[in-house]
Scaffold this motif. Structure first.
Motif, PDB file in Angstrom:
ATOM      1  N   LEU A  53       0.141   4.831   4.850  1.00  0.00           N
ATOM      2  CA  LEU A  53      -1.303   4.368   4.588  1.00  0.00           C
ATOM      3  C   LEU A  53      -2.185   5.477   4.239  1.00  0.00           C
ATOM      4  CD1 LEU A  53      -1.770   1.702   7.565  1.00  0.00           C
ATOM      5  CD2 LEU A  53      -0.924   1.180   5.230  1.00  0.00           C
ATOM      6  N   LYS A  54      -1.526   6.857   4.199  1.00  0.00           N
ATOM      7  CA  LYS A  54      -2.375   8.044   3.943  1.00  0.00           C
ATOM      8  C   LYS A  54      -3.210   7.810   2.550  1.00  0.00           C
ATOM      9  CE  LYS A  54      -1.378  11.136   7.246  1.00  0.00           C
ATOM     10  NZ  LYS A  54      -1.983  10.409   8.220  1.00  0.00           N
ATOM     11  N   SER A  55      -2.718   7.234   1.530  1.00  0.00           N
ATOM     12  CA  SER A  55      -3.370   7.039   0.416  1.00  0.00           C
ATOM     13  C   SER A  55      -4.833   6.113   0.395  1.00  0.00           C
ATOM     14  CB  SER A  55      -2.553   6.495  -0.768  1.00  0.00           C
ATOM     15  OG  SER A  55      -2.049   5.247  -0.317  1.00  0.00           O
ATOM     16  N   LEU A  56      -4.796   5.271   1.535  1.00  0.00           N
ATOM     17  CA  LEU A  56      -5.613   4.320   1.620  1.00  0.00           C
ATOM     18  C   LEU A  56      -6.947   5.107   2.089  1.00  0.00           C
ATOM     19  CD1 LEU A  56      -5.581   1.192   1.039  1.00  0.00           C
ATOM     20  CD2 LEU A  56      -5.502   0.931   3.685  1.00  0.00           C
ATOM     21  N   ARG A  57      -8.247   4.805   1.052  1.00  0.00           N
ATOM     22  CA  ARG A  57      -9.438   5.309   1.308  1.00  0.00           C
ATOM     23  C   ARG A  57     -10.384   4.129   1.728  1.00  0.00           C
ATOM     24  NH1 ARG A  57      -9.519   6.782  -4.696  1.00  0.00           N
ATOM     25  NH2 ARG A  57      -8.129   8.302  -4.740  1.00  0.00           N
ATOM     26  N   ALA A  58     -10.033   3.158   1.653  1.00  0.00           N
ATOM     27  CA  ALA A  58     -11.063   1.857   2.098  1.00  0.00           C
ATOM     28  C   ALA A  58     -10.482   0.554   2.111  1.00  0.00           C
ATOM     29  CB  ALA A  58     -12.247   1.809   1.160  1.00  0.00           C
TER      30      ALA A  58
ATOM     31  N   VAL B  57       0.869  -1.224   0.121  1.00  0.00           N
ATOM     32  CA  VAL B  57      -0.090   0.175  -0.014  1.00  0.00           C
ATOM     33  C   VAL B  57       0.821   1.183   0.193  1.00  0.00           C
ATOM     34  CG1 VAL B  57      -1.785   1.394   1.291  1.00  0.00           C
ATOM     35  CG2 VAL B  57      -2.051  -1.216   1.014  1.00  0.00           C
ATOM     36  N   GLU B  58       1.848   1.302   0.919  1.00  0.00           N
ATOM     37  CA  GLU B  58       2.845   2.425   0.953  1.00  0.00           C
ATOM     38  C   GLU B  58       3.645   2.649  -0.239  1.00  0.00           C
ATOM     39  OE1 GLU B  58       6.136   1.825   3.665  1.00  0.00           O
ATOM     40  OE2 GLU B  58       6.140   3.909   4.079  1.00  0.00           O
ATOM     41  N   LYS B  59       4.234   1.606  -0.927  1.00  0.00           N
ATOM     42  CA  LYS B  59       5.061   1.473  -1.896  1.00  0.00           C
ATOM     43  C   LYS B  59       4.508   2.033  -3.177  1.00  0.00           C
ATOM     44  CE  LYS B  59       8.220  -1.333  -4.394  1.00  0.00           C
ATOM     45  NZ  LYS B  59       8.461  -2.984  -4.709  1.00  0.00           N
ATOM     46  N   HIS B  60       3.145   1.832  -3.371  1.00  0.00           N
ATOM     47  CA  HIS B  60       2.255   2.196  -4.578  1.00  0.00           C
ATOM     48  C   HIS B  60       1.259   3.072  -4.410  1.00  0.00           C
ATOM     49  CE1 HIS B  60       4.904  -0.690  -6.637  1.00  0.00           C
ATOM     50  NE2 HIS B  60       4.275  -1.713  -6.042  1.00  0.00           N
ATOM     51  N   ALA B  61       1.241   3.572  -3.298  1.00  0.00           N
ATOM     52  CA  ALA B  61       0.202   4.522  -2.905  1.00  0.00           C
ATOM     53  C   ALA B  61      -1.228   4.092  -3.135  1.00  0.00           C
ATOM     54  CB  ALA B  61       0.554   6.098  -3.401  1.00  0.00           C
ATOM     55  N   VAL B  62      -1.457   2.854  -2.748  1.00  0.00           N
ATOM     56  CA  VAL B  62      -2.750   2.097  -3.145  1.00  0.00           C
ATOM     57  C   VAL B  62      -4.022   3.002  -2.361  1.00  0.00           C
ATOM     58  CG1 VAL B  62      -3.907  -0.067  -2.494  1.00  0.00           C
ATOM     59  CG2 VAL B  62      -1.637   0.049  -3.257  1.00  0.00           C
ATOM     60  N   ASN B  63      -4.997   3.178  -3.243  1.00  0.00           N
ATOM     61  CA  ASN B  63      -6.145   3.774  -2.909  1.00  0.00           C
ATOM     62  C   ASN B  63      -6.942   2.936  -2.220  1.00  0.00           C
ATOM     63  OD1 ASN B  63      -5.447   5.466  -5.563  1.00  0.00           O
ATOM     64  ND2 ASN B  63      -5.428   6.453  -3.689  1.00  0.00           N
ATOM     65  N   VAL B  64      -7.392   1.633  -2.895  1.00  0.00           N
ATOM     66  CA  VAL B  64      -8.228   0.657  -2.250  1.00  0.00           C
ATOM     67  C   VAL B  64      -7.684  -0.763  -2.149  1.00  0.00           C
ATOM     68  CG1 VAL B  64     -10.548  -0.470  -2.694  1.00  0.00           C
ATOM     69  CG2 VAL B  64     -10.295   1.909  -3.132  1.00  0.00           C
ATOM     70  N   LEU B  65      -7.753  -1.380  -1.131  1.00  0.00           N
ATOM     71  CA  LEU B  65      -7.282  -2.712  -0.744  1.00  0.00           C
ATOM     72  C   LEU B  65      -8.611  -3.627  -0.420  1.00  0.00           C
ATOM     73  CD1 LEU B  65      -5.142  -4.958  -0.177  1.00  0.00           C
ATOM     74  CD2 LEU B  65      -5.067  -3.953   2.304  1.00  0.00           C
TER      75      LEU B  65
END
Ligand code: AMP
Length: 693
Positions: free
Chosen positions: A379-384, A342-350
């Motif tokens: 984890l700031k990019s993670l929206r959900a 998530v961090e490495k690729h600035a993932v928005n949704v997991l």
């Protein structure tokens, strides 16, 4: 009256005016021939004479899903956007494909497949590990207007053989090995060769992606064995490429096999047009992944429906980036791997299954690894965090909601969503951006999703008319448990039939309620605010690590053991995998092995039976336990095994409540049998407890 939330407004609009509602998102796609209308309803007559209501989406349209997933974005100037990121901790590789590179690979591979004889309407089986070639294969098959049938790479030869017989594929695309977690490479060769040998139908080509970790070399025992990379290299040198072949909207895009109540898997057929429109809308509105720059990480497998929809097609339909992950939630190398990706690729949704989260929490009980990434802002990019495949217990939802609130994007949520191979996209969930569904264009503002209610899988998504009914098909009041059914038509991503088996479609889904409702096989309730709570499935199907298995198929595997004359399999709760299959077996009178009268079978018998299950179904369905005894499998007078009774006895037994009452239906053939089973369950748990002390 209060203004409805956008998710409720979208649902209401989609059910009141399906034509108007679905015409709008269809406009965002490229049609080789524009459909004149969205929904067509007609009546169908089966060979048996039964008539039932049928429906089609965008019936006179023509579309190429690959064109929409790849070419369209390159033509729109987005060729340099990243389409696929492959993260393979098991091979220590990260690889990226831009849309331009993806188009190049797909065009060439489609050219190869055409040279190998694949034509529009043919079926090609994909039996692959989680490597980019698997996604490229699916897109190349689709590009030719052919139909892919993905089979989970961990399935045993016999399961693959069944699917080869059912799908009659022109070719199989496979790889020299899969890499299961930290265990090292597993050769696919014996599995594929064994499956082809066991199948009456023989595919003419087997195209093998060679991996350096373990190669699949000569001799060619199958006849049409091909080296994938070599074919691609040759086609490239000769300038062989294939353009997109549009198909009718109602033509098949892929088949996904899922467990049915009988041993034979059911081939759920996904149709091209409805799938593209419904899926594009779902990733925008439910998942809030709207286009270039957004990153989706769906940690599933392309052998499952979740992988088809949210690793492959949905992110590419909107031009977003998809993360393809070859690894496990734990052990590759540790329980922090998801968070670091998530961090490495600035993932928005997991998106993953609750079983993955349980495994992570088992290895990292204090959440240190997620906190480590969270505390440095990773984890700031993670929206959900989306969870599906089985019920998410409230404790998991709450624990991750707390962690997201602390470390992820503002207002990030945990979304339990409920769906199936048949539905193709979530039937219920909490949409991050329903405005997308109701407005034109993609300029909608971010909205606040409906409140998370742990234990519930959210509200219906557009196009899914979910109801709770009693066994007669009558709707029950809010808050009452019942059968979860849906009214016709289903939303466009959902199936409208089974592959070449309309009769089984009717029997499996419509007959139970006389064609009035589509049966989901799940039970649950809808509360007064419209939230759907999923409780359990019928006992013919169990859910192990978020995957469906037929208890009948597991019983069949067990009965292949020469010493066993009868078997009944039920699901028992497991803290990690949700459920595990548990067997009640009756030894043959003539069986010669140690302790045939003890409730606990000899370790050797258990090992042999489990080996059969692993061989015929797959390691994922390994038994969690086994009780042996004679005359202990209760049946109805019509001969149906009362698995529910055995399951209840087992659940009570696990808690030491051996005398607790179980609900035995009046149709039981011999109530005494239940008491024998009760005695066996007691003996089993008492002996197990003693052995532990
Ligand atoms: P499959 O077709 O293999 O994806 O299995 C679909 C089945 O998994 C559903 O019919 C449910 O029984 C179960 N399932 C999927 N998602 C959920 C969920 N969020 N909550 C409860 N059960 C679920």
């Amino acid at each position: 009256m209060m203004t409805p939330h956008p998710q409720q407004a979208a649902l209401e609009h989609s059910l009141r005016d399906p034509e108007g509602f679905w015409s709008n998102p269809a406009e965002r796609l490229h049609w080789h021939r524009k459909p004149s209308k969205a929904l067509t309803r007609q009546s169908k007559t089966l060979p048996s004479g039964v008539q039932h209501e049928h429906w089609s989406w965008f019936a006179d349209g023509e579309i190429s899903t690959t064109y929409n997933c790849v070419d369209r974005h390159v033509s729109n100037g987005l060729g340099d956007q990243v389409a696929i990121i492959w993260e393979s901790p098991v091979t220590q590789t990260t690889e990226k494909f831009t849309y331009k590179q993806l188009l190049d690979e797909v065009e060439v591979l489609a050219g190869v497949l055409r040279e190998e004889g694949v034509r529009q309407g043919d079926v090609v089986i994909i039996y692959m590990p989680m490597v980019p070639a698997a996604l490229i294969a699916a897109l190349a098959i689709t590009r030719l207007g052919a139909i892919h049938a993905a089979v989970f790479g961990g399935f045993a030869a016999q399961s693959l053989a069944q699917r080869i017989e059912a799908a009659r594929p022109r070719a199989i695309m496979t790889a020299s090995c899969g890499i299961e977690g930290a265990k090292g490479p597993v050769s696919y060769r014996p599995l594929v060769e064994g499956a082809v040998a066991a199948s009456k139908f023989k595919p003419s080509k087997v195209i093998v992606w060679q991996r350096d970790q373990l190669r699949w070399n000569h001799p060619d025992k199958l006849g049409g064995q091909r080296n994938w990379q070599r074919l691609v290299k040759s086609a490239r040198m000769r300038g062989i490429r294939a353009g997109p072949v549009p198909v009718k909207s109602t033509d098949g895009l892929y088949i996904i096999y899922t467990s049915g109540t009988t041993g034979l898997p059911k081939g759920v057929l996904r149709e091209a047009g409805g799938h593209a429109v419904g899926l594009e809308l779902s990733i925008r509105s439910l998942f809030g992944i709207r286009g270039p720059g957004d990153v989706m990480f769906c940690a599933s497998d392309i052998g499952w429906v979740v992988g088809h929809s949210y690793i492959l097609y949905a992110p590419l339909l909107v031009g977003a980036t998809t993360v393809l992950f070859e690894g496990k939630p734990v052990g590759t190398p540790d329980a922090g791997t998801f968070w670091r990706i998530v961090e490495k690729h600035a993932v928005n949704v997991l998106f993953t299954a609750p079983t993955a989260m349980r495994a992570i929490r088992k290895d990292d009980p204090n959440d240190n690894l997620i906190k480590e990434v969270g505390q440095r802002g990773g984890l700031k990019s993670l929206r959900a965090l989306f969870l599906a495949g089985e019920r998410s217990e409230p404790s998991i939802v709450r624990a991750y909601q707390d962690l997201l609130t602390q470390f992820a994007a503002p207002k990030a949520v945990v979304v339990d969503n409920w769906w199936s191979s048949e539905s193709g996209s979530p039937i219920t969930g909490l949409a991050l951006n329903s405005q997308e569904a109701i407005s034109t264009g993609s300029s909608a503002k971010t909205e606040r999703p409906l409140a998370v209610r742990p234990g519930s899988a959210g509200l219906p998504m557009p196009g899914f008319d979910v109801r709770i009914v009693d066994d007669e098909g009558n709707e029950v009041p809010h808050g009452t448990m019942g059968n979860i059914v849906m009214a016709i038509p289903l939303a466009p991503t959902a199936f409208t039939s089974l592959f070449e088996d309309e009769e089984r479609f009717y029997k499996g889904y419509l007959k139970r309620f006389n064609g009035q409702w589509v049966d989901t096989g799940d039970a649950g309730l809808i509360d007064e605010d419209g939230y759907v709570h999923i409780m359990s499935r019928s006992d013919d199907i169990i859910n192990v690590a978020a995957h469906r298995f037929s208890t009948g198929a597991i019983e069949q595997a067990i009965l292949a053991h020469p010493s066993i004359s009868e078997a009944s399999v039920v699901g028992i709760p497991d803290s990690l995998k949700g459920h595990l299959p548990f067997a009640f077996v009756q030894p043959r009178a003539s069986a010669e092995y140690p302790d045939p009268l003890s409730a606990i079978p000899s370790p050797q018998l258990f090992k042999e039976v489990n080996a059969l299950v692993r061989e015929q179904i797959g390691a994922i369905a390994s038994l969690g336990g086994m009780i042996q005894g004679r005359g202990m499998i209760p049946k109805t007078r019509s001969g149906k095994t009362l698995r529910r009774v055995l399951r209840q006895l087992l659940e009570h037994g696990a808690e030491g409540q051996y005398d607790a009452s179980v609900s035995v239906p009046p149709t039981v053939e011999d109530a005494e049998v239940v008491e024998i089973a009760r005695g066996k369950v007691r003996e089993y748990f008492e002996k197990k407890t003693k052995a532990k002390l």
